[in-house]
Design an enzyme around this catalytic site. Structure first.
Site, PDB file in Angstrom:
ATOM      1  N   GLY A   1       0.836  -1.190   0.000  1.00 15.39           N
ATOM      2  CA  GLY A   1       0.000   0.000   0.000  1.00 15.39           C
ATOM      3  C   GLY A   1       0.871   1.240   0.000  1.00 15.39           C
ATOM      4  O   GLY A   1       2.057   1.178   0.346  1.00 15.39           O
TER       5      GLY A   1
ATOM      6  N   CYS B   1       6.468  -0.470   6.839  1.00 17.75           N
ATOM      7  CA  CYS B   1       6.003   0.730   6.137  1.00 17.75           C
ATOM      8  C   CYS B   1       7.114   1.200   5.203  1.00 17.75           C
ATOM      9  O   CYS B   1       8.277   1.245   5.613  1.00 17.75           O
ATOM     10  CB  CYS B   1       5.665   1.812   7.158  1.00 17.75           C
ATOM     11  SG  CYS B   1       5.066   3.340   6.419  1.00 17.75           S
ATOM     12  N   LEU B   2       6.745   1.560   3.974  1.00 14.55           N
ATOM     13  CA  LEU B   2       7.758   2.016   3.016  1.00 14.55           C
ATOM     14  C   LEU B   2       8.477   3.275   3.518  1.00 14.55           C
ATOM     15  O   LEU B   2       9.606   3.539   3.119  1.00 14.55           O
ATOM     16  CB  LEU B   2       7.115   2.308   1.653  1.00 14.55           C
ATOM     17  CG  LEU B   2       6.545   1.088   0.912  1.00 14.55           C
ATOM     18  CD1 LEU B   2       5.895   1.531  -0.397  1.00 14.55           C
ATOM     19  CD2 LEU B   2       7.621   0.047   0.658  1.00 14.55           C
TER      20      LEU B   2
ATOM     21  N   GLN C   1       2.915   9.952   1.643  1.00 10.36           N
ATOM     22  CA  GLN C   1       4.232   9.306   1.564  1.00 10.36           C
ATOM     23  C   GLN C   1       5.004   9.747   0.327  1.00 10.36           C
ATOM     24  O   GLN C   1       6.213   9.519   0.237  1.00 10.36           O
ATOM     25  CB  GLN C   1       4.082   7.779   1.550  1.00 10.36           C
ATOM     26  CG  GLN C   1       3.566   7.202   2.861  1.00 10.36           C
ATOM     27  CD  GLN C   1       3.482   5.688   2.793  1.00 10.36           C
ATOM     28  OE1 GLN C   1       2.514   5.147   2.300  1.00 10.36           O
ATOM     29  NE2 GLN C   1       4.513   5.013   3.267  1.00 10.36           N
TER      30      GLN C   1
ATOM     31  N   HIS D   1      -2.268   6.659   7.654  1.00  9.67           N
ATOM     32  CA  HIS D   1      -1.335   7.627   7.042  1.00  9.67           C
ATOM     33  C   HIS D   1      -2.046   8.946   6.736  1.00  9.67           C
ATOM     34  O   HIS D   1      -1.485  10.025   6.940  1.00  9.67           O
ATOM     35  CB  HIS D   1      -0.773   7.072   5.734  1.00  9.67           C
ATOM     36  CG  HIS D   1       0.470   6.242   5.890  1.00  9.67           C
ATOM     37  ND1 HIS D   1       1.624   6.739   6.454  1.00  9.67           N
ATOM     38  CD2 HIS D   1       0.754   4.960   5.532  1.00  9.67           C
ATOM     39  CE1 HIS D   1       2.563   5.790   6.444  1.00  9.67           C
ATOM     40  NE2 HIS D   1       2.057   4.705   5.896  1.00  9.67           N
TER      41      HIS D   1
ATOM     42  N   HIS E   1      -3.965   0.613   7.677  1.00  9.90           N
ATOM     43  CA  HIS E   1      -2.630   1.220   7.745  1.00  9.90           C
ATOM     44  C   HIS E   1      -2.584   2.472   6.851  1.00  9.90           C
ATOM     45  O   HIS E   1      -2.054   3.522   7.267  1.00  9.90           O
ATOM     46  CB  HIS E   1      -1.597   0.172   7.303  1.00  9.90           C
ATOM     47  CG  HIS E   1      -0.179   0.639   7.250  1.00  9.90           C
ATOM     48  ND1 HIS E   1       0.815   0.134   8.068  1.00  9.90           N
ATOM     49  CD2 HIS E   1       0.433   1.567   6.463  1.00  9.90           C
ATOM     50  CE1 HIS E   1       1.965   0.728   7.786  1.00  9.90           C
ATOM     51  NE2 HIS E   1       1.768   1.605   6.810  1.00  9.90           N
ATOM     52  N   GLU E   2      -3.143   2.362   5.632  1.00  9.19           N
ATOM     53  CA  GLU E   2      -3.092   3.505   4.702  1.00  9.19           C
ATOM     54  C   GLU E   2      -3.992   4.644   5.175  1.00  9.19           C
ATOM     55  O   GLU E   2      -3.626   5.815   5.052  1.00  9.19           O
ATOM     56  CB  GLU E   2      -3.468   3.069   3.283  1.00  9.19           C
ATOM     57  CG  GLU E   2      -2.547   2.016   2.665  1.00  9.19           C
ATOM     58  CD  GLU E   2      -1.065   2.281   2.866  1.00  9.19           C
ATOM     59  OE1 GLU E   2      -0.654   3.456   2.845  1.00  9.19           O
ATOM     60  OE2 GLU E   2      -0.320   1.304   3.076  1.00  9.19           O
TER      61      GLU E   2
END
Ligand code: CO
Length: 178
Positions: free
Chosen positions: A46, A88-89, A51, A134, A130-131
């Protein structure tokens, strides 16, 4: 399409609440295409718009063989509870067990401007939550215990102490996803 630079832990944009999108136009669709490409290259499940430095309520997900965008997402229902490891990226090489509702019903807008609903469990439900976190400036680290969070943060800072700035270029890769 183009790869977008990723904002890493420490970048203020990751802590901002993103703004509603409302009507979907070509600029948003272009951003979605670039976000999909960036998520794939970084091998994520995701990616949220902040981000890549854009504070709009937009995210893309590719989990359990389902691939979709969510614009102005809301969670209509949630139940159960499950704990599983997340990463997480924006926080490379850091992983921790996060407890979240096990099943959710999502409502969001797609690239054509249409609202849709989606029921999700398991990894997909986790990725969606999770997204959406963000978009509210929340990172998965925030769900961990204080002790665990401080331990992971200390290690992350140690491992990244030589890096300057909070932006990382994503390299195009042909390898499979994680
Ligand atoms: Co993330």
């Amino acid at each position: 399409m183009s790869l977008l630079p990723l904002h890493l832990l420490g970048s203020p944009v990751l802590r901002q609440r993103s703004h509603e999108v409302g009507a979907v136009d070509d600029e948003i669709r272009r951003l979605l295409d670039d976000m999909y490409e960036t998520m794939d290259a970084a091998r994520g499940v995701g990616l949220a718009a902040n981000q890549v430095g854009v504070t709009r309520r937009i995210a893309v997900v590719h989990a359990d063989e389902d691939r979709f965008e969510m614009i102005d997402p809301v969670i209509l229902e949630n139940d159960g509870r499950a704990s599983a490891e997340e990463g997480c990226l924006s926080i490379p090489d850091v992983y921790g067990d996060v407890s979240r509702p096990e099943r959710i019903v999502l409502e969001a807008t797609d690239r054509h401007g249409k609202r849709f609903r989606k029921e999700a469990t398991g990894l997909k439900a986790r990725a969606i939550q999770h997204e959406i976190d963000h978009l509210d400036g929340i990172l998965f680290l925030d769900h961990l215990s204080l002790v665990k969070r401080q331990m992971l943060l200390a290690r992350y800072r140690r491992e990244h102490k030589d890096e300057t700035g909070f932006i990382k270029e994503v390299q195009a890769e042909s390898a499979g996803r994680e």
